[in-house]
Design a protein around this motif. Sequence first.
Motif, mmCIF file in Angstrom:
data_model
loop_
_atom_site.group_PDB
_atom_site.id
_atom_site.type_symbol
_atom_site.label_atom_id
_atom_site.label_comp_id
_atom_site.label_asym_id
_atom_site.label_seq_id
_atom_site.Cartn_x
_atom_site.Cartn_y
_atom_site.Cartn_z
ATOM 1 N N TRP A 1 0.767 -1.137 0.035
ATOM 2 C CA TRP A 1 0.006 -0.056 -0.047
ATOM 3 C C TRP A 1 0.811 1.226 0.046
ATOM 4 C CZ3 TRP A 1 -4.107 2.261 -1.174
ATOM 5 C CH2 TRP A 1 -4.342 3.769 -0.562
ATOM 6 N N GLN A 2 1.809 1.306 0.965
ATOM 7 C CA GLN A 2 2.871 2.584 0.738
ATOM 8 C C GLN A 2 3.479 2.858 -0.450
ATOM 9 O OE1 GLN A 2 5.269 1.295 4.251
ATOM 10 N NE2 GLN A 2 4.067 2.520 5.628
ATOM 11 N N MET A 3 3.989 1.718 -1.222
ATOM 12 C CA MET A 3 4.487 1.787 -2.350
ATOM 13 C C MET A 3 3.631 2.249 -3.385
ATOM 14 S SD MET A 3 7.353 1.006 -4.280
ATOM 15 C CE MET A 3 8.218 -0.417 -3.087
ATOM 16 N N PHE A 4 2.312 1.705 -3.357
ATOM 17 C CA PHE A 4 1.140 2.574 -4.343
ATOM 18 C C PHE A 4 1.034 3.850 -4.052
ATOM 19 C CE2 PHE A 4 -3.270 3.536 -4.807
ATOM 20 C CZ PHE A 4 -3.300 3.474 -6.180
ATOM 21 N N HIS A 5 0.791 4.119 -2.580
ATOM 22 C CA HIS A 5 0.494 5.488 -2.201
ATOM 23 C C HIS A 5 1.612 6.547 -2.415
ATOM 24 C CE1 HIS A 5 -0.370 8.909 0.520
ATOM 25 N NE2 HIS A 5 -1.893 8.519 0.174
ATOM 26 N N HIS A 6 2.640 6.099 -2.293
ATOM 27 C CA HIS A 6 3.853 7.008 -2.193
ATOM 28 C C HIS A 6 4.719 7.056 -3.468
ATOM 29 C CE1 HIS A 6 2.995 8.338 1.838
ATOM 30 N NE2 HIS A 6 2.973 6.931 2.495
ATOM 31 N N VAL A 7 4.720 5.988 -4.434
ATOM 32 C CA VAL A 7 5.435 5.793 -5.416
ATOM 33 C C VAL A 7 4.754 5.784 -6.789
ATOM 34 C CG1 VAL A 7 7.397 4.349 -6.550
ATOM 35 C CG2 VAL A 7 7.440 4.767 -4.085
ATOM 36 N N LEU A 8 3.716 4.643 -6.860
ATOM 37 C CA LEU A 8 3.069 4.363 -8.203
ATOM 38 C C LEU A 8 2.069 5.434 -8.286
ATOM 39 C CD1 LEU A 8 2.708 0.519 -8.201
ATOM 40 C CD2 LEU A 8 4.459 1.982 -9.098
ATOM 41 N N LEU A 9 1.267 5.936 -7.373
ATOM 42 C CA LEU A 9 0.507 6.833 -7.625
ATOM 43 C C LEU A 9 0.728 8.285 -7.933
ATOM 44 C CD1 LEU A 9 -2.681 7.378 -7.794
ATOM 45 C CD2 LEU A 9 -2.547 7.920 -5.155
ATOM 46 N N PRO A 10 1.847 8.825 -7.259
ATOM 47 C CA PRO A 10 2.197 10.207 -7.661
ATOM 48 C C PRO A 10 3.175 10.295 -8.917
ATOM 49 C CG PRO A 10 2.752 9.742 -5.186
ATOM 50 C CD PRO A 10 2.376 8.606 -5.883
ATOM 51 N N ALA A 11 3.785 9.144 -9.250
ATOM 52 C CA ALA A 11 4.567 9.047 -10.467
ATOM 53 C C ALA A 11 3.757 8.917 -11.708
ATOM 54 C CB ALA A 11 5.394 8.104 -10.394
ATOM 55 N N SER A 12 2.752 8.100 -11.661
ATOM 56 C CA SER A 12 1.691 7.708 -12.817
ATOM 57 C C SER A 12 0.516 8.825 -12.889
ATOM 58 C CB SER A 12 1.187 6.450 -12.751
ATOM 59 O OG SER A 12 0.534 6.214 -11.525
#
Length: 287
Positions: free
Chosen positions: A191-202
């Motif tokens: 969840w943290q990978m999605f919330h802090h990495v994947l979501l902002p970058a994509s």
Amino acid sequence: MTTLTKPPAESVLVRRPGPRELHPTRTHRRRRALELSLALAVPVALLLLWQLAADRAWIDDRVYPAPSTILADGWDRAAAGELWPDVWATLKRVLAGYAVGTAAGYALGLLMGSLSLVRAALEPLLDALYVVPKLALLPVFLNMFGLGEGPQVALVAATVFFFVWISTMSAVMSIPSGHRDAGQVFGASHWQMFHHVLLPASLPSVLVGARIAAGVAVLVIVASEQIAATNGLGHLIFDSRALFQNDVMFVGIVCVAILGVLFSELIRFAGRLLTPWAPRDRGRGQS
């Protein structure tokens, strides 16, 4: 006899700050005022030319009614309450199909962009379905859902899905590996990978696809309503053309244009709120 010459003095290039550097806010406002003036001047000039051509009988106003006639007819229909049911029917179908298609496209694009095996399994099939004209699927949806709102919503959802899916998958795949590695080093959960990495970058790229899908969704629903609907702006345009009510037909076309612009701008505004870190498009915010 040798003549000695004094070497030329070394030249120094001095750059003085211009208005852009000295007064950035004022320069930006002037640039925005110029852009807004041009954006308004072009359609206004075309409308005036159209009005002049109709008044001077350069064109047949029975086929191409003057803008003043279209405006008066649209105002009368709106005041009488005859226009809003068609506008609402089209808007309701677009919003429902857009919500379903965006959610499905984003979820699957995120999954396929993150997992190579899922991408290898599904991408060839989705690529083949993507090139199929979406209006060709309308008979299929009619068989599946019958007459009513179901086929219209499903057609919009299918159209929006592919735009959002492609933009999401491409955005996730283009995220630098260093971003993921940094998250793993800090022990980020899924969840943290999605919330802090994947979501902002994509998200900025995803919203570009969503904005394109907004305009295409309006086009598809209007074409669908001309074929398999008893109300809506598409039905209004097609039915009025069959009855030689060209002024009503142009009222429907203008309403479609306004609806498409407002919907696209709404998605653009939402994108600015959701991604304040992303650069603005069309040069907005830049001098």
